[in-house]
Design a protein around this motif. Structure first.
Motif, mmCIF file in Angstrom:
data_model
loop_
_atom_site.group_PDB
_atom_site.id
_atom_site.type_symbol
_atom_site.label_atom_id
_atom_site.label_comp_id
_atom_site.label_asym_id
_atom_site.label_seq_id
_atom_site.Cartn_x
_atom_site.Cartn_y
_atom_site.Cartn_z
ATOM 1 N N TRP A 4 0.980 -1.193 0.069
ATOM 2 C CA TRP A 4 0.127 0.032 -0.067
ATOM 3 C C TRP A 4 0.919 1.200 -0.006
ATOM 4 O O TRP A 4 1.947 1.437 0.750
ATOM 5 N N ASN A 5 0.545 2.329 -1.015
ATOM 6 C CA ASN A 5 1.371 3.475 -0.998
ATOM 7 C C ASN A 5 0.371 4.539 -0.289
ATOM 8 O O ASN A 5 -0.765 4.673 -0.651
ATOM 9 N N ILE A 6 0.909 5.254 0.695
ATOM 10 C CA ILE A 6 0.117 6.252 1.071
ATOM 11 C C ILE A 6 0.914 7.544 0.755
ATOM 12 O O ILE A 6 2.134 7.558 0.843
ATOM 13 N N ARG A 7 0.075 8.825 1.300
ATOM 14 C CA ARG A 7 0.927 10.043 1.179
ATOM 15 C C ARG A 7 0.329 10.910 2.494
ATOM 16 O O ARG A 7 -0.989 10.861 2.795
ATOM 17 N N VAL A 8 1.194 11.477 3.023
ATOM 18 C CA VAL A 8 0.881 12.282 4.119
ATOM 19 C C VAL A 8 1.248 13.787 3.530
ATOM 20 O O VAL A 8 2.355 14.161 3.291
ATOM 21 N N THR A 9 0.004 14.440 3.502
ATOM 22 C CA THR A 9 0.381 15.846 2.973
ATOM 23 C C THR A 9 0.100 17.217 3.831
ATOM 24 O O THR A 9 -0.911 17.163 4.738
ATOM 25 N N ASP A 10 0.988 17.986 4.065
ATOM 26 C CA ASP A 10 0.737 19.217 4.897
ATOM 27 C C ASP A 10 1.159 20.409 4.292
ATOM 28 O O ASP A 10 1.311 20.301 3.014
ATOM 29 N N ARG A 11 1.065 21.526 4.685
ATOM 30 C CA ARG A 11 1.263 22.567 3.919
ATOM 31 C C ARG A 11 2.681 23.087 3.350
ATOM 32 O O ARG A 11 3.158 23.624 2.488
ATOM 33 N N ASN A 12 3.568 22.218 3.963
ATOM 34 C CA ASN A 12 5.106 22.093 3.432
ATOM 35 C C ASN A 12 5.319 21.170 2.237
ATOM 36 O O ASN A 12 6.512 20.945 1.615
ATOM 37 N N GLY A 13 4.449 20.378 1.843
ATOM 38 C CA GLY A 13 4.594 19.354 0.605
ATOM 39 C C GLY A 13 4.000 18.029 1.177
ATOM 40 O O GLY A 13 3.283 17.842 1.929
ATOM 41 N N PHE A 14 4.691 16.912 0.742
ATOM 42 C CA PHE A 14 4.210 15.655 1.324
ATOM 43 C C PHE A 14 5.088 14.697 1.553
ATOM 44 O O PHE A 14 6.275 14.896 0.997
ATOM 45 N N ASP A 15 4.990 13.421 2.085
ATOM 46 C CA ASP A 15 5.846 12.289 2.444
ATOM 47 C C ASP A 15 5.081 11.201 1.928
ATOM 48 O O ASP A 15 3.839 10.909 2.024
ATOM 49 N N SER A 16 5.857 10.372 1.328
ATOM 50 C CA SER A 16 5.154 9.262 0.885
ATOM 51 C C SER A 16 5.707 8.054 1.602
ATOM 52 O O SER A 16 6.947 7.959 1.692
ATOM 53 N N TYR A 17 4.950 7.019 1.837
ATOM 54 C CA TYR A 17 5.146 5.626 2.481
ATOM 55 C C TYR A 17 4.630 4.301 1.918
ATOM 56 O O TYR A 17 3.695 4.611 1.336
ATOM 57 N N SER A 18 5.302 3.442 2.026
ATOM 58 C CA SER A 18 4.665 1.997 1.645
ATOM 59 C C SER A 18 4.779 0.951 2.769
ATOM 60 O O SER A 18 5.780 0.938 3.418
ATOM 61 N N PHE A 19 4.014 0.165 2.584
ATOM 62 C CA PHE A 19 3.884 -1.047 3.494
ATOM 63 C C PHE A 19 3.151 -2.080 3.232
ATOM 64 O O PHE A 19 2.269 -1.943 2.355
ATOM 65 N N PHE A 20 3.415 -3.335 3.688
ATOM 66 C CA PHE A 20 2.704 -4.632 3.195
ATOM 67 C C PHE A 20 1.582 -4.583 4.197
ATOM 68 O O PHE A 20 1.718 -4.555 5.546
ATOM 69 N N GLN A 21 0.321 -5.351 3.577
ATOM 70 C CA GLN A 21 -0.834 -5.529 4.408
ATOM 71 C C GLN A 21 -1.850 -5.831 3.296
ATOM 72 O O GLN A 21 -1.757 -5.629 2.299
ATOM 73 N N GLU A 22 -2.484 -7.197 3.889
ATOM 74 C CA GLU A 22 -3.423 -7.697 2.718
ATOM 75 C C GLU A 22 -4.657 -6.792 2.631
ATOM 76 O O GLU A 22 -4.839 -6.706 1.465
ATOM 77 N N ASP A 23 -5.293 -6.326 3.584
ATOM 78 C CA ASP A 23 -6.414 -5.712 3.499
ATOM 79 C C ASP A 23 -6.083 -4.159 3.177
ATOM 80 O O ASP A 23 -5.075 -3.646 3.802
ATOM 81 N N GLU A 24 -7.035 -3.517 2.801
ATOM 82 C CA GLU A 24 -7.084 -1.979 2.592
ATOM 83 C C GLU A 24 -6.740 -1.307 3.848
ATOM 84 O O GLU A 24 -7.526 -1.645 5.039
ATOM 85 N N PRO A 25 -5.829 -0.401 4.072
ATOM 86 C CA PRO A 25 -5.639 0.433 5.325
ATOM 87 C C PRO A 25 -7.049 0.939 6.001
ATOM 88 O O PRO A 25 -7.878 1.711 5.114
ATOM 89 N N THR A 26 -7.257 0.667 7.347
ATOM 90 C CA THR A 26 -8.615 1.084 7.756
ATOM 91 C C THR A 26 -8.491 2.824 8.212
ATOM 92 O O THR A 26 -7.152 3.413 8.089
ATOM 93 N N ASN A 27 -9.455 3.256 8.307
ATOM 94 C CA ASN A 27 -9.491 4.814 8.764
ATOM 95 C C ASN A 27 -8.684 5.038 10.092
ATOM 96 O O ASN A 27 -8.083 5.927 10.171
ATOM 97 N N GLN A 28 -9.003 4.027 10.743
ATOM 98 C CA GLN A 28 -8.078 4.226 12.177
ATOM 99 C C GLN A 28 -6.713 4.014 11.950
ATOM 100 O O GLN A 28 -6.074 4.972 12.717
#
Length: 82
Positions: A4-28
């Motif tokens: 799964w590839n995620i992006r954390v965005t703030d006023r300064n830009g963004f950071d991208s991260y990836s991690f292994f997991q079978e199911d879609e990441p939850t809101n929590q």
């Protein structure tokens, strides 16, 4: 297993991260990442609510070739036709 590839965005830009997991990441799970950013001390109070965490995509880890499979694929794809 999926990557799964995620992006954390703030006023300064963004950071991208990836991690292994079978199911879609939850809101929590996404909210936990957001809270870590909020509590990092990097932000003034006015910016804390402007942090966004989103899923950018995923792919099936089983589709990633081993090195040997990649070499075989490249040899096959780029072999010289005589």
């Amino acid at each position: 297993m999926k990557v799964w590839n995620i992006r954390v965005t703030d006023r300064n830009g963004f950071d991208s991260y990836s991690f292994f997991q079978e199911d879609e990441p939850t809101n929590q799970q996404l909210e936990t990442i957001r809270k870590i950013y909020q509590n990092s001390g990097r932000y003034i109070p006015e910016d804390i609510e402007d942090i966004d965490v989103e899923i950018k995509g995923s792919f099936d880890n089983q589709n990633i070739p081993t090195y040997e499979q990649l070499i075989d694929h490249l040899k096959d794809k780029y072999r010289i036709i005589k």
